[in-house]
Design an enzyme around this catalytic site. Structure first.
Site, PDB file in Angstrom:
ATOM      1  N   ASN A  17      20.486 -11.590  -1.195  1.00 39.84           N
ATOM      2  CA  ASN A  17      19.776 -12.046   0.000  1.00 39.84           C
ATOM      3  C   ASN A  17      19.804 -13.561   0.112  1.00 39.84           C
ATOM      4  O   ASN A  17      19.876 -14.105   1.212  1.00 39.84           O
ATOM      5  CB  ASN A  17      18.330 -11.537  -0.012  1.00 39.84           C
ATOM      6  CG  ASN A  17      18.192 -10.185   0.659  1.00 39.84           C
ATOM      7  OD1 ASN A  17      18.601 -10.017   1.801  1.00 39.84           O
ATOM      8  ND2 ASN A  17      17.644  -9.218  -0.057  1.00 39.84           N
ATOM      9  N   HIS A 111      10.925  -7.083   1.303  1.00 39.47           N
ATOM     10  CA  HIS A 111      10.600  -5.906   0.499  1.00 39.47           C
ATOM     11  C   HIS A 111      11.416  -4.719   1.009  1.00 39.47           C
ATOM     12  O   HIS A 111      11.523  -4.516   2.220  1.00 39.47           O
ATOM     13  CB  HIS A 111       9.117  -5.585   0.598  1.00 39.47           C
ATOM     14  CG  HIS A 111       8.697  -4.450  -0.280  1.00 39.47           C
ATOM     15  ND1 HIS A 111       8.599  -4.564  -1.653  1.00 39.47           N
ATOM     16  CD2 HIS A 111       8.379  -3.164   0.009  1.00 39.47           C
ATOM     17  CE1 HIS A 111       8.228  -3.407  -2.169  1.00 39.47           C
ATOM     18  NE2 HIS A 111       8.090  -2.535  -1.175  1.00 39.47           N
ATOM     19  N   ASP A 147       2.908  -7.567  -1.809  1.00 38.51           N
ATOM     20  CA  ASP A 147       3.617  -6.954  -0.675  1.00 38.51           C
ATOM     21  C   ASP A 147       2.695  -6.752   0.524  1.00 38.51           C
ATOM     22  O   ASP A 147       2.723  -5.719   1.209  1.00 38.51           O
ATOM     23  CB  ASP A 147       4.246  -5.604  -1.091  1.00 38.51           C
ATOM     24  CG  ASP A 147       5.308  -5.783  -2.152  1.00 38.51           C
ATOM     25  OD1 ASP A 147       5.966  -6.831  -2.169  1.00 38.51           O
ATOM     26  OD2 ASP A 147       5.463  -4.872  -2.995  1.00 38.51           O
TER      27      ASP A 147
END
Length: 312
Positions: A17, A111, A147
């Protein structure tokens, strides 16, 4: 061209990423640049990739260190690089409250599930165990809760009959690489988009006594009740490509003086200039304190005498 946001990326592994963010940053219209890649494992493969692309890197093992002490070192490195925003990209370490507070509102995480479903680890197995027909990924602002935090974007993929945690992980990662650069670009420009700039102008204008708003000349205008317009917000008005605040000034001499002092920020607006107005461009780091003072002066020029002497 507004100055680009300076992004620091935190990784723990190969940094796929991070690479997606980095290569997207090379596009001409990207509003951010990657200035540092840091890892809690000095052997993380992503560090080598970033270094090969000419990006500054920092790697330090967190083993044997207290969380707050380690995070203080990471923060110091990010600050040294002039980082304005932090992107977590596979950073497999809980953050200390001190780190989260320091970067509050400037730190994003990705996530591999459709939050708020399946927080934490082993998300793909959890999706399969729940018999769900779709999954995906989520970008959210980092908060103290794991999260958690406001969701900025999600991408969805179908769960296929023969999927395994590994096949889901591969497809979700494809979606991550598409989603993260776009969401990060939107996030770092949130305060410079026309709707955000108008909201700030409106807040300042309507805080003045007896100030009101209505559209005039095709733009949101602000006036004193019983008096005249003292400000307008324009966005590409008359096709000029400029997002700006137009303010009433004392006359042509003041407008000319401001433009002469800084013609990259001030300009003579079409149709308004001859009447003693000046334009202030808003897309390149507005000086809101100066704008607030100028707006108060414009209000005084346009307010009726019974109001003009009020302290503001």
């Amino acid at each position: 061209m507004p100055e680009k946001a300076r992004v620091g990326v935190l990784i723990s592994g190969r940094g796929s990423n991070m690479a997606a963010l980095l290569y997207a940053s090379r596009l001409g219209d990207c509003p951010y640049e990657i200035v540092l890649v840091a890892a809690n494992d000095p052997q993380a493969p992503g560090l080598k990739l970033a270094a090969g692309e000419g990006i500054a890197t920092f790697g330090l093992s967190h083993l044997g260190m207290k969380r707050a002490a380690f995070d203080a070192i990471i923060t110091a490195e990010l600050e040294r690089a002039g980082v304005t925003h932090v992107a977590l990209a596979g950073y497999m370490r809980l953050l200390s409250p001190e780190f989260v507070a320091h970067w509050q509102g400037r730190c994003l995480n990705i996530h591999p599930s459709l939050l708020p479903k399946h927080k934490g680890l082993h998300t793909h197995q959890a999706v399969l165990d729940a018999g769900e027909t779709e999954t995906g990924c989520t970008i959210h602002i980092v908060t103290p809760e794991l999260d958690d935090g406001p969701i900025l974007g999600q991408a969805r993929i179908a769960v296929l009959p023969r999927d395994t945690p590994e096949t889901l992980a591969t497809r979700v990662q494809y979606a991550e690489h598409q989603l993260y650069p776009r969401v990060l670009a939107d996030f770092v420009t949130a305060n410079t988009r026309p709707e955000a700039l108008l909201a700030r102008v409106r807040e300042l204008a309507l805080a003045l006594p007896a100030a009101a708003e209505k559209r005039s000349h095709g733009s949101p205008g602000f006036y004193v009740e019983g008096g005249k317009f003292f400000a307008y917000f324009t966005d590409n008005h008359h096709g000029d490509g400029i997002t700006a605040l137009l303010l009433k000034v004392s006359g042509l001499d003041e407008a000319a003086m401001l433009i002469e002092q800084d013609d990259s920020r001030y300009f003579r607006p079409k149709y308004f200039g001859p009447a003693g107005w000046v334009g202030i461009k808003l897309t390149d780091g507005p000086d809101w304190a100066a704008i607030e003072a100028m707006m108060a002066a414009a209000w005084r020029l346009c307010a009726p005498k019974r109001l003009a002497m009020l302290p503001i």
